[in-house]
Design a protein around this motif. Structure first.
Motif, PDB file in Angstrom:
ATOM      1  N   UNK A   1     -47.112  17.889  67.583  1.00  0.00           N
ATOM      2  CA  UNK A   1     -45.667  18.004  67.804  1.00  0.00           C
ATOM      3  C   UNK A   1     -45.387  18.604  69.187  1.00  0.00           C
ATOM      4  N   UNK A   2     -46.248  18.292  70.118  1.00  0.00           N
ATOM      5  CA  UNK A   2     -46.052  18.885  71.452  1.00  0.00           C
ATOM      6  C   UNK A   2     -44.764  18.398  72.100  1.00  0.00           C
ATOM      7  N   UNK A   3     -44.362  17.163  71.790  1.00  0.00           N
ATOM      8  CA  UNK A   3     -43.143  16.606  72.379  1.00  0.00           C
ATOM      9  C   UNK A   3     -42.219  16.138  71.273  1.00  0.00           C
ATOM     10  N   UNK A   4     -40.909  16.196  71.551  1.00  0.00           N
ATOM     11  CA  UNK A   4     -39.951  15.625  70.612  1.00  0.00           C
ATOM     12  C   UNK A   4     -39.986  14.101  70.750  1.00  0.00           C
ATOM     13  N   UNK A   5     -39.418  13.428  69.760  1.00  0.00           N
ATOM     14  CA  UNK A   5     -39.545  11.977  69.656  1.00  0.00           C
ATOM     15  C   UNK A   5     -39.170  11.228  70.941  1.00  0.00           C
ATOM     16  N   UNK A   6     -37.969  11.521  71.469  1.00  0.00           N
ATOM     17  CA  UNK A   6     -37.497  10.742  72.624  1.00  0.00           C
ATOM     18  C   UNK A   6     -38.413  10.921  73.829  1.00  0.00           C
TER      19      UNK A   6
ATOM     20  N   UNK B   1     -53.930  13.319  62.848  1.00  0.00           N
ATOM     21  CA  UNK B   1     -53.486  14.634  63.329  1.00  0.00           C
ATOM     22  C   UNK B   1     -54.653  15.609  63.263  1.00  0.00           C
ATOM     23  N   UNK B   2     -54.683  16.544  64.193  1.00  0.00           N
ATOM     24  CA  UNK B   2     -55.817  17.463  64.284  1.00  0.00           C
ATOM     25  C   UNK B   2     -56.010  18.270  62.997  1.00  0.00           C
ATOM     26  N   UNK B   3     -57.174  18.113  62.362  1.00  0.00           N
ATOM     27  CA  UNK B   3     -57.454  18.860  61.130  1.00  0.00           C
ATOM     28  C   UNK B   3     -57.555  20.348  61.442  1.00  0.00           C
ATOM     29  N   UNK B   4     -58.094  20.646  62.600  1.00  0.00           N
ATOM     30  CA  UNK B   4     -58.272  22.046  62.995  1.00  0.00           C
ATOM     31  C   UNK B   4     -56.930  22.764  63.130  1.00  0.00           C
ATOM     32  N   UNK B   5     -55.929  22.020  63.581  1.00  0.00           N
ATOM     33  CA  UNK B   5     -54.624  22.643  63.849  1.00  0.00           C
ATOM     34  C   UNK B   5     -53.574  22.248  62.823  1.00  0.00           C
TER      35      UNK B   5
ATOM     36  N   UNK C   1     -39.011   9.559  62.244  1.00  0.00           N
ATOM     37  CA  UNK C   1     -38.946   8.268  62.955  1.00  0.00           C
ATOM     38  C   UNK C   1     -40.327   7.892  63.501  1.00  0.00           C
ATOM     39  N   UNK C   2     -41.036   8.857  64.052  1.00  0.00           N
ATOM     40  CA  UNK C   2     -42.374   8.552  64.581  1.00  0.00           C
ATOM     41  C   UNK C   2     -43.319   8.223  63.424  1.00  0.00           C
ATOM     42  N   UNK C   3     -43.184   8.976  62.320  1.00  0.00           N
ATOM     43  CA  UNK C   3     -44.016   8.659  61.152  1.00  0.00           C
ATOM     44  C   UNK C   3     -43.780   7.209  60.733  1.00  0.00           C
ATOM     45  N   UNK C   4     -42.499   6.866  60.673  1.00  0.00           N
ATOM     46  CA  UNK C   4     -42.146   5.517  60.227  1.00  0.00           C
ATOM     47  C   UNK C   4     -42.613   4.463  61.246  1.00  0.00           C
ATOM     48  N   UNK C   5     -42.656   4.831  62.510  1.00  0.00           N
ATOM     49  CA  UNK C   5     -43.122   3.864  63.515  1.00  0.00           C
ATOM     50  C   UNK C   5     -44.594   3.519  63.280  1.00  0.00           C
ATOM     51  N   UNK C   6     -45.357   4.490  62.795  1.00  0.00           N
ATOM     52  CA  UNK C   6     -46.771   4.231  62.526  1.00  0.00           C
ATOM     53  C   UNK C   6     -46.928   3.297  61.332  1.00  0.00           C
ATOM     54  N   UNK C   7     -46.185   3.591  60.253  1.00  0.00           N
ATOM     55  CA  UNK C   7     -46.311   2.743  59.063  1.00  0.00           C
ATOM     56  C   UNK C   7     -45.802   1.334  59.344  1.00  0.00           C
ATOM     57  N   UNK C   8     -44.699   1.254  60.078  1.00  0.00           N
ATOM     58  CA  UNK C   8     -44.099  -0.063  60.331  1.00  0.00           C
ATOM     59  C   UNK C   8     -44.971  -0.935  61.223  1.00  0.00           C
TER      60      UNK C   8
ATOM     61  N   UNK D   1     -52.213  23.510  60.359  1.00  0.00           N
ATOM     62  CA  UNK D   1     -51.203  24.478  59.907  1.00  0.00           C
ATOM     63  C   UNK D   1     -50.140  24.740  60.974  1.00  0.00           C
ATOM     64  N   UNK D   2     -50.376  24.278  62.197  1.00  0.00           N
ATOM     65  CA  UNK D   2     -49.430  24.571  63.279  1.00  0.00           C
ATOM     66  C   UNK D   2     -48.841  23.288  63.854  1.00  0.00           C
ATOM     67  N   UNK D   3     -47.917  23.457  64.795  1.00  0.00           N
ATOM     68  CA  UNK D   3     -47.266  22.307  65.422  1.00  0.00           C
ATOM     69  C   UNK D   3     -48.265  21.387  66.118  1.00  0.00           C
ATOM     70  N   UNK D   4     -49.417  21.922  66.525  1.00  0.00           N
ATOM     71  CA  UNK D   4     -50.391  21.095  67.248  1.00  0.00           C
ATOM     72  C   UNK D   4     -50.998  20.018  66.350  1.00  0.00           C
ATOM     73  N   UNK D   5     -50.953  20.258  65.027  1.00  0.00           N
ATOM     74  CA  UNK D   5     -51.486  19.266  64.083  1.00  0.00           C
ATOM     75  C   UNK D   5     -50.404  18.730  63.163  1.00  0.00           C
ATOM     76  N   UNK D   6     -49.164  18.787  63.643  1.00  0.00           N
ATOM     77  CA  UNK D   6     -48.029  18.369  62.811  1.00  0.00           C
ATOM     78  C   UNK D   6     -47.408  17.101  63.370  1.00  0.00           C
ATOM     79  N   UNK D   7     -46.882  16.271  62.479  1.00  0.00           N
ATOM     80  CA  UNK D   7     -46.212  15.048  62.971  1.00  0.00           C
ATOM     81  C   UNK D   7     -44.929  15.410  63.719  1.00  0.00           C
TER      82      UNK D   7
END
Ligand code: ZN
Length: 495
Positions: A461-466, A271-275, A287-294, A277-283
């Motif tokens: 977090x530009x887009x929702x999961x679906x 995720x963008x270190x620069x962003x 479910x998406x987090x878990x998709x990465x780990x899985x 603190x905002x949605x641009x650098x937020x997961x």
């Protein structure tokens, strides 16, 4: 206009720093805390929670948002996303009175201790009133947030924005109808077995998993791996803290839980270190987090290709322990299917059934169709229906998970949705990146990691999961790729 946006960024940055300190305090509590210091740590955490709530509900934050919202057209697309998400978070915080937050935190703390004791004593009745109270609080909170008629949907939305119980039910029903016969077919062929991997020295285990996780791409200059009772990962890209646990007779548990947490860590570092603190650098959501780990844990970590590269080193470190175990036997051990009543010990084939069970039960609890006092029996019946057997006692049944003690309803579905997304992403990655197996066999995971960076991590977090799933894979979210993957990998071994 710009100055309102800069004010907003400053306030969000300050809030992010507070949250990161809270995260590290929580990590420290599980990794380093001297046994006599728990009371002091609780006080520190309570004060940090107060500061976080204060920072998140600052009137200046609301004023900056209101000012920006008077002319959204003047903002760039990215700025509009930052404002939209900050507004959602801000509204959620200010709609809930501070007293309610404190009451819920206090109840969670009491419920956690009640759960730990009840699990130990296998005494569900002692814990039941705490769950009842948590459901009341969850409904009250949904009401405060304007979701009073759909409290369970609110709980789901907290973890995975854009999902509803109805949507998940449809996905899970399709998954279940494909999974139950597959599990039965595999169980019939697999028979009973026990692991042959015993006596793996902890120091060598630590060496091996450090080498594996670094090779997958985890940046140890901005993160670390320590030991805790339960594996977890927290932190943001600039400082990611992961944990694992070691047992000499369960070397694959620490290895694969480490790879799992590394998947979370790679997402955080992507995720963008620069962003940050905002949605641009937020997961995007759990479910998406878990998709990465899985994906890293299962599709990659348990693959023949990865083990072609790592097996020689594994044998170098654990020669005596692996003596007499062939390459094929090791691969089967890594992908062993052994039914268990315990979710966190479950193999990949059974795992999603454990989640479907919890999802169905949570819905019944919220709709009132199931009373808390009847939970153990409902749990055991569902176990029999889905997993073909009942737990020996409530400690291995309804009392096994910590989640409800913290009021975390609607969280379980994320695990299964994450598995679906992982499989769907994986199918896409294999289609657009031919030759991944050859990469893995040479210890090179960079093309896959870069693809996840580009397609998922860079988007924040530009887009929702679906929507994200559809953008990445070109198809709506479906359980089919997961069923295909499980059939391919486990069918080859067992059927
Ligand atoms: Zn996870």
């Amino acid at each position: 206009m710009n100055s309102a946006y800069e004010r907003l960024l400053g306030l969000l940055h300050s809030l992010h720093l507070i949250h990161s300190v809270q995260g590290h305090l929580g990590w420290d509590e599980q990794v380093n805390l001297p046994s006599g210091s728990a009371g002091f740590r609780a006080e520190q955490m309570a004060e940090m929670a107060r500061l976080a709530h204060e920072a998140a509900s600052k009137p200046e934050l609301g004023e900056a948002l209101a000012e920006l919202e008077t002319d959204m057209a003047a903002l760039t697309e990215d700025q509009r996303i930052v404002v939209r998400e900050a507004r959602r978070d801000y509204d959620r915080v200010v709609r809930v009175p501070a007293d309610f937050v404190t009451a819920k935190a206090r109840h969670s703390s009491a419920a956690f201790h009640a759960w730990a004791q009840a699990r130990e004593a296998r005494d569900f009745a002692a814990y039941a009133p705490f769950i009842e109270r948590h459901i009341e609080l969850a409904k009250e909170e949904a009401d405060l947030q304007g979701w009073g008629d759909r409290p369970y949907d609110y709980a789901v939305d907290l973890h995975d924005p854009g999902f509803s119980a109805e949507r998940i039910s449809a996905l899970f029903a399709e998954l279940k109808s494909g999974l139950v016969p597959l599990v039965q077919a595999i169980e019939a062929k697999a028979g009973d077995s026990v692991s042959a991997l015993k006596g793996f020295p902890v120091d060598a285990q630590r060496t091996f998993l450090s080498e594996v996780t670094a090779r997958l791409g985890f940046d140890y200059h901005h993160g670390r791996m320590d030991v805790a009772l339960h594996p977890f990962c927290e932190g943001s890209g600039l400082d990611v803290r992961m944990t694992t646990r070691f047992h000499e007779d369960e070397p694959l548990d620490s290895l694969f839980s480490s790879i799992h947490e590394t998947g979370h860590g790679l997402y955080a570092q992507g995720l963008s270190a620069e962003h940050q603190a905002t949605a641009l650098g937020h997961h995007v959501g759990m479910a998406v987090h878990e998709s990465q780990s899985r994906m890293w844990e299962n599709q990659v970590g348990r693959s023949r290709a990865l083990w072609r590269f790592f097996e020689p080193r594994y044998r170098e470190l654990f020669g005596p322990q692996l003596e007499g175990i062939s390459t094929e036997e090791l691969y089967r051990e890594i992908n062993a299917v052994r039914p268990t009543m315990i979710r966190v010990d479950s193999d990949e084939v059974h795992y999603n059934l454990h989640i479907i069970l919890r999802f169905e039960i949570e819905q019944a609890l919220f709709s009132g169709a199931l009373a808390v006092k009847d939970l153990p029996e409902a749990w055991n019946c569902k176990c029999e229906e889905l997993l073909g057997r009942r737990p020996a006692h409530d400690g291995a049944g309804v009392l096994q998970d910590v989640h409800w003690s913290g009021g975390a309803f609607g969280y379980f579905p994320s695990y299964c949705l994450g598995n679906m997304i992982a499989a769907q992403n994986w199918a896409k990655a294999r289609a657009v990146l031919p030759g991944l197996d050859d990469d893995f066999a040479q210890g090179d995971f960079s093309r896959l990691l870069d693809w996840t960076r580009r397609e998922i991590h860079d988007l924040g977090k530009r887009y929702e999961t679906l929507e994200l799933v559809e953008r990445v894979t070109g198809e709506p979210l479906s359980p089919q790729p997961l069923l295909d993957y499980l059939r391919e990998r486990y069918g080859e071994i067992y059927l």
